[in-house]
Design a protein around this motif. Structure first.
Motif, PDB file in Angstrom:
ATOM      1  N   PHE A   7     -17.736  52.423 -17.208  1.00  7.58           N
ATOM      2  CA  PHE A   7     -16.298  52.446 -16.941  1.00  7.58           C
ATOM      3  C   PHE A   7     -16.027  52.204 -15.457  1.00  7.58           C
ATOM      4  N   GLY A   8     -16.804  52.863 -14.580  1.00  8.18           N
ATOM      5  CA  GLY A   8     -16.616  52.663 -13.147  1.00  8.18           C
ATOM      6  C   GLY A   8     -16.865  51.224 -12.726  1.00  8.18           C
ATOM      7  N   LEU A  11     -14.017  49.116 -13.967  1.00  4.83           N
ATOM      8  CA  LEU A  11     -12.817  49.367 -13.164  1.00  4.83           C
ATOM      9  C   LEU A  11     -12.905  48.651 -11.823  1.00  4.83           C
ATOM     10  N   ALA A  14     -12.334  44.994 -12.418  1.00  2.00           N
ATOM     11  CA  ALA A  14     -10.928  44.754 -12.752  1.00  2.00           C
ATOM     12  C   ALA A  14     -10.041  44.808 -11.512  1.00  2.00           C
ATOM     13  N   VAL A  15     -10.306  45.767 -10.617  1.00  2.00           N
ATOM     14  CA  VAL A  15      -9.510  45.882  -9.387  1.00  2.00           C
ATOM     15  C   VAL A  15      -9.734  44.667  -8.495  1.00  2.00           C
ATOM     16  N   SER A  18      -7.931  41.787  -9.986  1.00  2.00           N
ATOM     17  CA  SER A  18      -6.542  42.010 -10.396  1.00  2.00           C
ATOM     18  C   SER A  18      -5.573  41.047  -9.715  1.00  2.00           C
ATOM     19  N   THR A  28      -6.799  41.843 -17.111  1.00  2.00           N
ATOM     20  CA  THR A  28      -7.644  43.007 -16.886  1.00  2.00           C
ATOM     21  C   THR A  28      -7.898  43.753 -18.204  1.00  2.00           C
ATOM     22  N   PHE A  32     -11.789  44.756 -19.903  1.00  2.00           N
ATOM     23  CA  PHE A  32     -12.293  46.031 -20.431  1.00  2.00           C
ATOM     24  C   PHE A  32     -12.680  45.896 -21.901  1.00  2.00           C
ATOM     25  N   GLU A 272      -2.603  53.575 -16.423  1.00  2.00           N
ATOM     26  CA  GLU A 272      -3.533  52.447 -16.375  1.00  2.00           C
ATOM     27  C   GLU A 272      -4.970  52.907 -16.627  1.00  2.00           C
ATOM     28  N   LEU A 273      -5.357  54.024 -16.007  1.00  2.00           N
ATOM     29  CA  LEU A 273      -6.711  54.543 -16.203  1.00  2.00           C
ATOM     30  C   LEU A 273      -6.953  54.921 -17.662  1.00  2.00           C
ATOM     31  N   PHE A 276      -7.269  51.695 -19.694  1.00  4.45           N
ATOM     32  CA  PHE A 276      -8.546  51.020 -19.509  1.00  4.45           C
ATOM     33  C   PHE A 276      -9.677  51.752 -20.222  1.00  4.45           C
ATOM     34  N   ALA A 277      -9.660  53.079 -20.162  1.00  4.43           N
ATOM     35  CA  ALA A 277     -10.704  53.850 -20.843  1.00  4.43           C
ATOM     36  C   ALA A 277     -10.647  53.627 -22.347  1.00  4.43           C
TER      37      ALA A 277
END
Length: 414
Positions: A7-8, A11, A14-15, A18, A28, A32, A272-273, A276-277
């Motif tokens: 996940f990290g 992320l 994705a950042v 973005s 994005t 995921f 958003e978090l 994404f999860a």
């Protein structure tokens, strides 16, 4: 911990991408989804998640609650009272039409029995604005269109849930269970609405006491604390958390605009978090075996659901309204299947009804295709409304200067 590392990493990627995603068809959300699929048992085998894993239902449930809570804050009650007709048409006519059309297609193309076909129609009826954020989240897009999509997607989750639960009960061993669940579902919806309205009002009343009040740096945590208490209360009492989340967000925005403004950035980041999860976990379910289990008739049903059923249903519901043709077409296209459908699809899978696995396979593939199609087309379509800045990222300096000069020349010539 492997899932946390994945996940990290997802992320971080994705950042970093973005900015590019905000200006192109790259999504994005898609990153995921693909990331989850790549690390699942179907490919690299780094994580092992099945549809009955608790993490699947928990992440989808949290994501849907968080998204609806923040979406509710974007609803202006005065504007909603003034412009309620279009969302009412979409919910009262467009949604039932999509429900019935999907059930017919599912029965005749996939071969599910009538009860299960209507169940699939109910699960796929709700829409999700998360995967069309460049449309819903931009003030440059016409207000009527944003209001229509946001209110429709915020309310239709709660409207679909009782239908899903009643149909699951009816598809089970006895019809008596459906009758019993009808009154229970009505109570859950009522409790969700009551909690969603009452809790923000109580918190707002406490803030007004002379000895109480939030210091500026802690003020964003006030809506967060309200949301946490509301989520836990709904699950402890079996109240509908999704209706509660949306109504609580709307009440907070109306009664405590200062708290809403201070919480906005934090709320959007948390939503958003959670999103994404949930996408990463849901992507882990998308194995080659899942896609292989769906028949050709199932794929035809998925294509019809995305490209025909939703657009036709909403266009029919908006006949005679004052919305422009372009806005109608955009609203008709953006009917993505999102977290509500994931949660309801898992309820179907875990229900133990005879055709549960076959129904879930169709639902999961439809959600995956919808996420890809809608999250990759929001930016290009938003640009049709002259949106020059997407997701807070301005266009290049040179392009901005060209636009300014063009506008100046046009003003001079007139």
């Amino acid at each position: 911990m492997v899932l946390v590392v994945v996940f990290g990493a997802a992320l971080l990627v994705a950042v970093l991408l973005s900015g590019l995603a905000a200006r192109t068809v790259l999504s994005t959300s898609f990153l995921f989804l693909v990331g989850g699929a790549l690390v699942s048992d179907g490919f690299l085998g780094l994580i092992h998640i099945t549809p009955d894993s608790e993490i699947v239902s928990v992440t989808a449930d949290l994501a849907l609650f968080a998204v609806l809570f923040t979406d509710g804050m974007h609803v202006s009650l005065p504007k909603l009272r003034a412009h309620w007709k279009n969302p009412a048409r979409a919910l009262g006519l467009g949604m039932p039409l999509a429900f019935v059309f999907m059930a017919l297609v599912t029965h005749y193309l996939v071969g599910l029995d009538w009860m299960t076909s209507f169940l699939v129609g109910a699960v796929l009826a709700p829409t999700d604005p998360v995967f069309a954020s460049a449309i819903v989240g931009r003030t440059e897009v016409p207000a009527k269109l944003r209001q229509l999509l946001n209110v429709e997607s915020g309310i239709n989750d709660g409207l679909a849930l009782p239908v899903v639960l009643v149909l699951i009960a009816a598809a089970g061993p006895t019809a008596d269970s459906a009758d019993a669940s009808g009154s229970r579902i009505a109570l859950e919806l009522l409790l969700g609405l009551v909690f969603g309205i009452a809790l923000p009002l109580i918190v707002n009343g406490l803030v007004r006491f002379r000895l109480l009040g939030a210091e500026p740096k802690l003020q964003p945590l006030l809506p967060l604390a309200t949301g946490i208490i509301l989520y836990a209360t709904c699950h402890l009492t079996h109240a509908n958390p999704y209706l509660a989340a949306f109504s609580a967000g709307a009440v907070l925005a109306h009664t405590a605009p200062e708290a809403k403004a201070s919480f906005e950035l934090l709320g959007e980041a948390l939503a958003e978090l959670a999103k994404f999860a949930a996408l990463l976990v849901f992507g882990a379910l998308l194995t080659p075996q899942l896609f292989g289990d769906l028949s050709l008739g199932g794929y035809a049903a998925v294509i019809l659901a995305i490209f025909l059923i939703r657009p036709a249903s909403l266009l029919l519901s908006l006949v005679g309204t004052r919305i422009s043709r372009k806005e109608k077409l955009v609203a008709a296209w953006f009917g993505p299947k999102g977290f509500a459908s994931v949660v309801y699809g898992l309820l179907v899978l875990q229900s133990g009804i005879p055709q549960a696995e076959k129904a879930f396979t169709l639902i999961a593939v439809c959600i995956a295709f919808s996420i890809i199609a809608h999250s990759s087309t929001d930016v290009p379509i938003a640009r049709a409304f002259d949106v020059d800045e997407l997701a807070g990222i301005p266009a290049g300096h040179e392009n901005t200067e060209v636009v300014r000069l063009q506008k100046s020349a046009a003003a001079t010539s007139t």
